[in-house]
Every structure is written in structure tokens, then in C-alpha cells.
Write an enzyme that holds these catalytic residues in place. Structure first.
Site, PDB file in Angstrom:
ATOM      1  NE  ARG B  58      -0.334  85.851  -7.786  1.00 49.51           N
ATOM      2  CZ  ARG B  58      -1.060  85.724  -8.557  1.00 49.51           C
ATOM      3  NH1 ARG B  58      -2.600  86.801  -8.364  1.00 49.51           N
ATOM      4  NH2 ARG B  58      -1.898  84.637  -9.520  1.00 49.51           N
ATOM      5  CB  THR B  59       5.574  88.974  -4.732  1.00 47.80           C
ATOM      6  OG1 THR B  59       5.334  87.715  -3.999  1.00 47.80           O
ATOM      7  CG2 THR B  59       6.240  89.781  -3.965  1.00 47.80           C
ATOM      8  CE  LYS B  88      23.381  76.977 -12.961  1.00 42.24           C
ATOM      9  NZ  LYS B  88      23.338  76.813 -13.573  1.00 42.24           N
ATOM     10  NE  ARG B 109       9.523  85.221  -2.893  1.00 39.67           N
ATOM     11  CZ  ARG B 109       8.606  84.384  -3.149  1.00 39.67           C
ATOM     12  NH1 ARG B 109       7.752  83.494  -4.243  1.00 39.67           N
ATOM     13  NH2 ARG B 109       7.130  85.507  -3.647  1.00 39.67           N
ATOM     14  CG  HIS B 137       4.859  86.522   1.677  1.00 43.41           C
ATOM     15  ND1 HIS B 137       5.702  87.538   1.109  1.00 43.41           N
ATOM     16  CD2 HIS B 137       4.403  85.586   0.201  1.00 43.41           C
ATOM     17  CE1 HIS B 137       5.451  87.425  -0.492  1.00 43.41           C
ATOM     18  NE2 HIS B 137       4.273  86.935  -0.359  1.00 43.41           N
TER      19      HIS B 137
END
Lengths: 315, 315, 315
Positions: B58-59, B88, B109, B137
Site C-alpha cells: 500500500r505505502t 544480508k 521502510r 509513520h
């Protein structure tokens, strides 16, 4: 300087010194466009497909950034092996003969040596090798060369130390091949026994009369005051056994203190990401150039696409 | 109204009321461009990297939609932790110092509180916090505020009910902080014992003389005829134990019947996706504004990028 | 020829012959734009969201290629079920009511029959069905039809052989329905017992007076000198039991030798990827048209988006 006239770039081994000069020169010309200081869009209307059988965020995003900055569009498959169940079992030939209908140029990352050359033979569109297993990684090498050239002002008459797993690392294979095309290049290979540069590469060095030495002692190599020191990550995925990996993992770690033992400002390169072979203390060292490499990567990838798609006149 | 003059937006806590007014005003001005009713391309030549350590379709899509609509380009890493084996172990610092060479602005994010601020300190490019663990957020909050402002015509003099897990939800943290900057805002927090708003947030409310009450009774809060009711999903991934999660999961579920007990048309917000705390019977309620929130999200994210990249003059 | 005036294309069954003619004609008109021989940008300012619950690199990249070539932008969710933990449990309705705020048209791939129609009912934006479980795959059929038309010059008066698992394959469902709309079409279905074309499709064939025959013998069907032979992959994911799958897997494999038994140049189609039902010896056969199908796929997907977004006047 001479343009590459074949439709694809699958390896450094197919590029002459004149080709490399041409690409690096074009990369420099693209810089104002890529930095948004020019409105030129040399790749307008062109489409890049990044098709990666193994994920590689860094290389993929670098290609995509270049294409967008030059006015083109991107379609992306970032992890073909894992996220595409349907495609499992499809041959590379069928995949390429499909993808070529969606784009003008394909940046291909594959786990098998030779995949890019095969893809080129299947396709009517341009292929750029974005890494084919343990074999070659030509865009990495071109960005390495651009970084050296920008730092030293030359690619002839240099002494380069390569350090790490020289048996399994495609980045060092490719840059060794590239440097052998320049004049009066001296190489020092630092690696433990069992992780030597492959014989076929040494044969080329010998044929081209490139002076090289091998050692296990990184500090001694630094004390030799090279112009460039290229540190490599030990890539676990290239090893057949955990035992072999453990023999070399953590053996070399470059620190600021090691560099301070000589007066010379050595250009430090690394293909990133780093793990434990390049200490953060080096980040402020004046010669540290590894983040510049990522910057230069966008320029050389843009140059390759512009050259292969014959859009130099729009630059 | 005053523009944010720092290069990044990492949290609501760094924004003044005047900054928020500026952003919401700019968001409204972008609406015709984002809806395709204007040919302006204020972000032409600019590149957004969406870099998400955790997936959030969504974001991410909202940021990308805004950038494309404003004429810019996008490069995307949608699930850095899982699909990038190579990365990693790479530090956030190295990642950011790489990615910044591919773009003009990074929507980040990350699963750790404070990641966006750290990223901002590492980077020469703009960072927008797209959620940093349980912390903040801010783009969610800005779209919440735009939705309230469009529905009520004001952000002062409002009574807002927040309902759910107020301990672990960053969206309610951020909007609570934001509302504390406006005049005569009254808050009612509905949550079970053990899931209270954190003390550091209450300290800010007290310092700013914001009137607030806490209760466990959602119907009682509705009967108080608030202007806005913000329902939160219980986010399992924020809990250390299954036992804690089960204490609150399913405890609150807003239905149309609960809203019909009062005459007032309450603006219903939710950060989506919903699970079991917001019944579909509410969807036709005149105050239901949660899909409007997603629409407004494109506007505020576009406004942030336009502001940080200093392209307001092209709007 | 008549444009589709509904806002979405969810199935071939909703398209008239006149609609199909319109779409194929528009696809041909788009060809110079998609090939970069024209600067027209009929979809400039438009945004496509590819939203795929199951990964399908081929279909997704084809849609994205078309949108970019026509001047629009793309936001992409390539594997919603696996890479989006947060979205798990969100209803299709909520997802669509969110995504529609980010784009002008949604290409939806879903694992459930009927998903595209449902999505169309939830959304104010255009939906294109990019495959809904075992049900329909209309863009596949349109590219099949375009390929036949380009090879044969007609869609009336043709004899088509379909071979494979005609019970579970949505591609053959959709093309059977499509062909039933044309004049004097004859069908031969080659499949083992238990894998017949569904009764509801046969009912439509009967209603439309389409002549069809069923057989288990592929060579016999070839000997009948059809105009087109459509080979299907056996799609393991459509089977409930391994046992059922094993009954049909490997049963049919088209080779060059089988085709050489007749003089006629038969147009060979396949929905790709192939596994073991279409031998590589066929690739050089003059009638082999399966890679052309992928090329034509970009054209028909571009045509659908141009039509649904009402931009034909810019072509």
C-alpha cells in the site's frame, strides 16, 4: 577510441582497450544528464528489461536508475528463480525469445557461466551481462576502471593489488582481464593458497606480458605502495563446501592502521556489499573510493545502453 | 505556513503546525496534476527509490503512483530482507550510501525505530520515513490529517477518538503527536489495560495542554459524539508473545449499529488493511473515509517529494 | 467493428465479434508506436497497476511493456500472496478499493474464477483480467487471435485443433469461446478421456452451430490438415491430485516429424512456457508462431488499455 559494434556486451574479454576508452568517455559525457543538469533524453522511447535469475539489488537498481535518467522505461524481473513458479523449467532460450519482445535491451543476471553469451545468440535484441555465475561481470569492471581513471587520471602505468578469493570472484577475473589490455600494468595478487587466480587468466597475463606477483601477505603488498588496492568479499555462494569457505573467511581485513604504515594515498576499491574484509575505519581514508564506484556504475551502465542502442548522437 | 527546510522528513515530531499546513496545502494544489487534469510535471527528471526492508504494498505503491503522476521515475526494492540474499548483513549505512547514488529521494521502510533518522544522517539525498518499526509513520499521519481537514474543514477544535492497540501502533503515535500541535484538540483513547499510549507521548500531550481521557468502552466513546473515530488494526507483528496478542485481538469491532446510536456523522478513519476491528457494515456509513485516506495518501506523498526536491514553483 | 463501451474487460464471453475486430484493428495501429517508430504517446499521463496474486512474469511484463511504450507509467505488485505479509487476509474488495486510487487501469491476475468480474464491480477504474484461476484469460486469447489473423489473413473459415488438457486450461476455454463468434469455424479437440472441454463450453458451441469433433489421436488430427494447431501445457497447479496429473503429463508431444507427414503449413500456437508437449524441433518449422504470440501480446494489451482509457484519438 572505438565503439563496440556487436549488439551485446557479454564480457570484458570481447572488449578492446579502444572499446573501453570509448565507453568510459561516453560515461563521462552522460554525467550531466544522469545528474539532472541537462534535459537531454538520449534513450527516450527505449525500454530496458532487467532480468535477474539471482537477486542483486545493487546492480539492478543501478541499471534501472541509468535508463530512467536517460529518458527510457524499465520492466523488471528481480528474482526469476524464486518468485516465478510458472517459469521453472523453461529454458533460457525460450525465456530470452519471449523477453526480447518486451524491450530493446536486456540486462541479464544468471547463475551459470556463459549464460549472457548464449542469450545473445538467441536474441535479436542487445544483451548486457549483469553477472553470469563465477564467470564475468563486465559492468562492474567498467565502473572499477572509471573510478581508477577518475582518481589517478590514467589506466596505464599503474600498480594494482587484488586481495581475497581470487579463484571464485568474477569481479577480479574481469578486472584482471581488463587491466591486461593497458600498458605497463603491474598486478599483485594477495590470497591464501588454494584461492589463486585461475590458470586461464594467468595465461592471458603471460601472453600480454603483464608483470604479476602472488603473495599471502596483505600488509607486505600495501608496503609496496601500489596505486590501487581492490578488496573482495568472500562470496559464500561460490563455494562447494563449508570447509573451503572457512579456510578463507575472515583471513583478510583491511584497516585504516594498515594503510597508515605507508605515506602513499592508495585508491581503495571494493565491489560491495562488504562483510568483514574492509573495516569501517577505512571509510574516511582519502583514497576510499568504493561508494564512488556505485556512483560511477550508473554512468557506465548508461553508456553501454546508449552505445548499444546507437543513441550517442543525442547525448 | 512554512516549508520544511531540512532535506528529509523522518517524523511528525520534527514538523511544526506551520509545516503541516504547508504540506497539506501543497497536496491540494497537486490534485489536478495527480488526477491527470493538468500536464504539469513538477518532478520531471527526478528519481524516487522506494526501499522497503519489510513489504508494504500500500505505502510503496502510493509513493510510486505519486512520483509517476508528477512526471518522475521510480526504482523499487520491495522486500529487501527476503529477496536480497546478497545484501544480508550489509549495514544500513552502506546500503544508504549506495542507494543515494541511484536517486534523488528515498522512501524508506525499516523494521527498526530510528532507521529513517539514521539514514538521513548517512545520506546526501532526501529521506522520507515510510514507517520505522513501532516508531513513526509520518506520511500516514499527513494523509490522516488531510482527510480530517477535507471532511471537517478544520484541524483545530476537534474531538478525536483513537481505538485499538495504542501501545504498539505507530500510526496512532504519529497522529497523536500531530494533533497535539493544533488548538483545542480533545482526545479519547479507547484501549484495554496494558495497551495504553506510551508515557513519552502522554508527556507531550501534557506539555501542550491537550485534554485527553482513557477508557476501555468504545460505545461510550461513540456516545460522546466525537468528530473523528480512528480504528486501528491489531498488528500481530508488533507483539512479543502470542498471549499478549490474544488479550486484545478481536476485542473491539466497530459496526454500523454502534454508530447509529448517535445522530452525529462521525468521520471514520482506519490505516488499512483492516482485519476484524472494522465491520463492512460501516462502509456505506456517510462518515466512512478510509478509502479516501488512500486517495489522499498519494497527494501528501507527492507534496512531500515536491517540497523536499524544491519543485513547488513548477506546480 | 465496435469499441467495448463497458469500463473493463473481464472475459472473452463479454466481447462480440465486432468488439474483437475493433481491438485487433487497434492493436495493429499501435504497432509503430510500440516499436518506437512513432513518437505518439497515447497513454501519456495514465498509470497502470499490475496486481498479480500469482506470479506471471510473461503476462505482467507484457502489460508493462505496452504501457511504457504508449507513454504511460506503471506500478507493480508481482506476487501479492507471497511477498505481502501485511495484506494477508485483506479482502479483494478492500484491496481493489485501495489500488484504484493509485492508477487508471488495473491488470489483475487472481487464483479464483470470477475475481476480475468482482473487482470490476468494486472499482470505479478499469479492470483487465490477466487470468482468473481456471476461468478466463482474455488477453491471451486476443493475442492468439491476432496471431492467427496475421498468419492466415482471416478468422472466419478456419479449422483449429486444440490439444492437451482441455478441462483445466483457461487459455483453451477462452479461445474456444472466441472462435465460436466467427463464421464457419471447425474445431478438433485432442485430449485423453477425462480431460474434455467443459460442458458449458460445448453448449455454447452447439448453440452457435460450431462444428467440432473430439479425439485422442494427435497425429490423426494433424493428418486432417487443420489451419491451426494449438498445443497446451499441462498445468500441474490446476490438478487436485498427482494421480490425475500423471494420467496426462507427457501424453502428447508435438515434433517436427509429425508435422512433416502432411504438406500443409500449419500455424502452431502455444501459450508458453512449454514443458514437454512441444519439441524444440518444431521451432524452425515455418508455421511455428509461438514467439510471435508474445510479440502480439504487447500489441493487444496496449490496444485494450488505449480503448478502455478512451485514447484512440491519440493513436
Amino acid at each position: 577510441m572505438e565503439k563496440v559494434f556487436s549488439k551485446s556486451v557479454t564480457g570484458i574479454k570481447n572488449l578492446s582497450r579502444e572499446n573501453i576508452d570509448y565507453i568510459l568517455d561516453l560515461a563521462a559525457k552522460l554525467e550531466p544528464i544522469i545528474n539532472g543538469e541537462s534535459d537531454a533524453q538520449p534513450l527516450k522511447g527505449k525500454k530496458l528489461a532487467t532480468f535477474f535469475y539471482e537477486p542483486s539489488t545493487r546492480t539492478r537498481m543501478s541499471f534501472e536508475s541509468a535508463m530512467i535518467a536517460l529518458g527510457g522505461g524499465v520492466i523488471s524481473m528481480s528474482d526469476a528463480q524464486r518468485t516465478s513458479s510458472v517459469w521453472k523449467g523453461e529454458t533460457l532460450k525460450d525465456t530470452i525469445k519471449t523477453i526480447e519482445n518486451y524491450c530493446d535491451v536486456i540486462a541479464l543476471r544468471h547463475f551459470e557461466a556463459g549464460a549472457a553469451e548464449k542469450a545473445d545468440s538467441y536474441s535479436g535484441k542487445s544483451i548486457i551481462n549483469a553477472g553470469d555465475g563465477p564467470n564475468e561481470h563486465p559492468t562492474q569492471t567498467l565502473l572499477d576502471l572509471l573510478t581508477i581513471k577518475r582518481r589517478l587520471g590514467r589506466l596505464d602505468n599503474i600498480h594494482v593489488v587484488l586481495c581475497g578469493d581470487l579463484k571464485h570472484t568474477r569481479s577480479t577475473n574481469s578486472i584482471t582481464l581488463a587491466l591486461s589490455k593497458f600498458k605497463n600494468v603491474k598486478l599483485t595478487m594477495v590470497r591464501p593458497q588454494g584461492f589463486e587466480t585461475s590458470d586461464w587468466i594467468k595465461d592471458i597475463l603471460n601472453k600480454n606480458n603483464v608483470e604479476y606477483a602472488e603473495t599471502e601477505d596483505l600488509q607486505a603488498a600495501i608496503n609496496g605502495e601500489p596505486d590501487v588496492l581492490y578488496m573482495c568479499r568472500i562470496q559464500k555462494e561460490r563455494f562447494d563446501s563449508e570447509e573451503d569457505f572457512n579456510k578463507i573467511d575472515g583471513l583478510y581485513c583491511l584497516t585504516r592502521a594498515m594503510l597508515e604504515k605507508v605515506d602513499k594515498n592508495i585508491v581503495i576499491l571494493h565491489h560491495l556489499p562488504r562483510v568483514n574484509e574492509l573495516d569501517e575505519s577505512v571509510d574516511d581514508y582519502p583514497g576510499a573510493a568504493y561508494f564512488e564506484q556505485t556512483y560511477n556504475g550508473v554512468l557506465v551502465r548508461g553508456a553501454l545502453m546508449t552505445m548499444l542502442l546507437n543513441r550517442e548522437h543525442l547525448v
